[in-house]
Scaffold this active site. Structure first.
Site, PDB file in Angstrom:
ATOM      1  N   SER A 150       6.816   6.812 -39.222  1.00  0.00           N
ATOM      2  CA  SER A 150       7.708   5.880 -38.525  1.00  0.00           C
ATOM      3  C   SER A 150       8.428   5.039 -39.560  1.00  0.00           C
ATOM      4  O   SER A 150       7.940   4.866 -40.688  1.00  0.00           O
ATOM      5  CB  SER A 150       6.889   4.964 -37.599  1.00  0.00           C
ATOM      6  N   TYR A 159      -0.350  -0.649 -36.277  1.00  0.00           N
ATOM      7  CA  TYR A 159       0.522   0.533 -36.258  1.00  0.00           C
ATOM      8  C   TYR A 159       1.282   0.663 -37.576  1.00  0.00           C
ATOM      9  O   TYR A 159       1.351   1.752 -38.172  1.00  0.00           O
ATOM     10  CB  TYR A 159       1.498   0.415 -35.091  1.00  0.00           C
TER      11      TYR A 159
END
Length: 259
Positions: free
Chosen positions: A150, A163
């Site tokens: 990501s 995350y």
């Protein structure tokens, strides 16, 4: 060849016929898209997730459309289940897509939620990659491992510390595995998506708060799942045969915005 929302030219250019692929986290969103794309280009695809009903439906849909697919129940945090998934199986292409997030201030993040994110988004990638690479190295045929990271592995956003930490670690894990496994002709690369529209986030991005986030993307729009198709196929196919340890950022310029 199975039809999907890709051009005829790309289906010819990225021929994966005769290859086997595993996609984790294939019960929804990007995992479903990745599985359909690989199948559309000729790969025999195993779709894996904890929700067996979802991947069974996906596999059947791929078969009904003329492709080849099978469903696997897989929790990537469970080493025994990962080992079972690779028992007697060998994949040429592995897409580590399984992932979860916890949204909340770091000061208020419970240890349980922290561990769930790290176990799924990082340890799960390691366990699946290790099992895949062992099989690839054993038969000497090599292969391609594609980790879905990501842009939050390269920058940060509030409320997503677990995350962001996991995805940053996935980027480094990609580089480390690429270095170690190149001698076995195993390529390990990562795709770092920005904001990609899916069924899960579509309603949020239609709100005023969501539109504010979209306005910060230089191209002034959300990414579509199709925007990840060519990066995926390049890394999965021989077109990416000289690429390993790379991160392909697909974010509409989000990472180059000024601070």
């Amino acid at each position: 060849m199975l039809q999907h929302s890709t051009s005829a030219a790309s289906r010819v250019a990225f021929n994966l016929s005769g290859r086997t692929a595993l996609v984790t986290g294939a019960s929804s969103g990007l995992g479903v898209h990745f599985a359909r794309v690989l199948a559309a280009h000729g790969a025999d695809v195993a779709v894996a997730a904890r929700r067996e009903d979802k991947v069974s439906d996906l596999a059947q849909g791929i078969v009904d459309a003329g492709g080849t697919a099978q469903a696997l129940r897989l929790d990537v945090t469970d080493a025994a289940l990962v080992s079972e998934a690779f028992d007697g199986r060998r994949f040429d292409i592995v897409v580590n897509n399984a992932g979860i997030a916890f949204n909340g201030p770091a000061l208020e993040t419970p240890e349980e939620n922290w561990r769930q994110v790290i176990d799924t988004d990082l340890t799960g990638v390691f366990l699946v990659s290790q099992a895949a690479a062992k099989a690839m190295a054993a038969d000497g045929q090599g292969g391609s491992i594609i980790n879905i990271a990501s842009i939050l592995g390269k920058r940060v956003a509030g409320g997503l510390s677990a995350y962001a930490a996991a995805k940053a670690a996935v980027v480094q894990l990609t580089r480390a595995h690429a270095l170690e496994w190149a001698r076995h002709d195993i390529r390990v690369n990562a795709i770092c998506p920005g904001y990609i529209e899916t069924d899960i986030n579509r309603d949020f991005f239609a709100t005023a708060a969501g539109q504010k986030l979209v306005a910060r993307i230089p191209v002034r729009r959300l990414g579509q799942m199709e925007d990840l198709t060519v990066p995926l196929l390049m890394l999965a196919s021989d077109h990416g045969r000289f690429m390993t340890g790379s991160e392909l950022v697909v974010d509409g310029g989000h990472l180059v915005t000024s601070l």
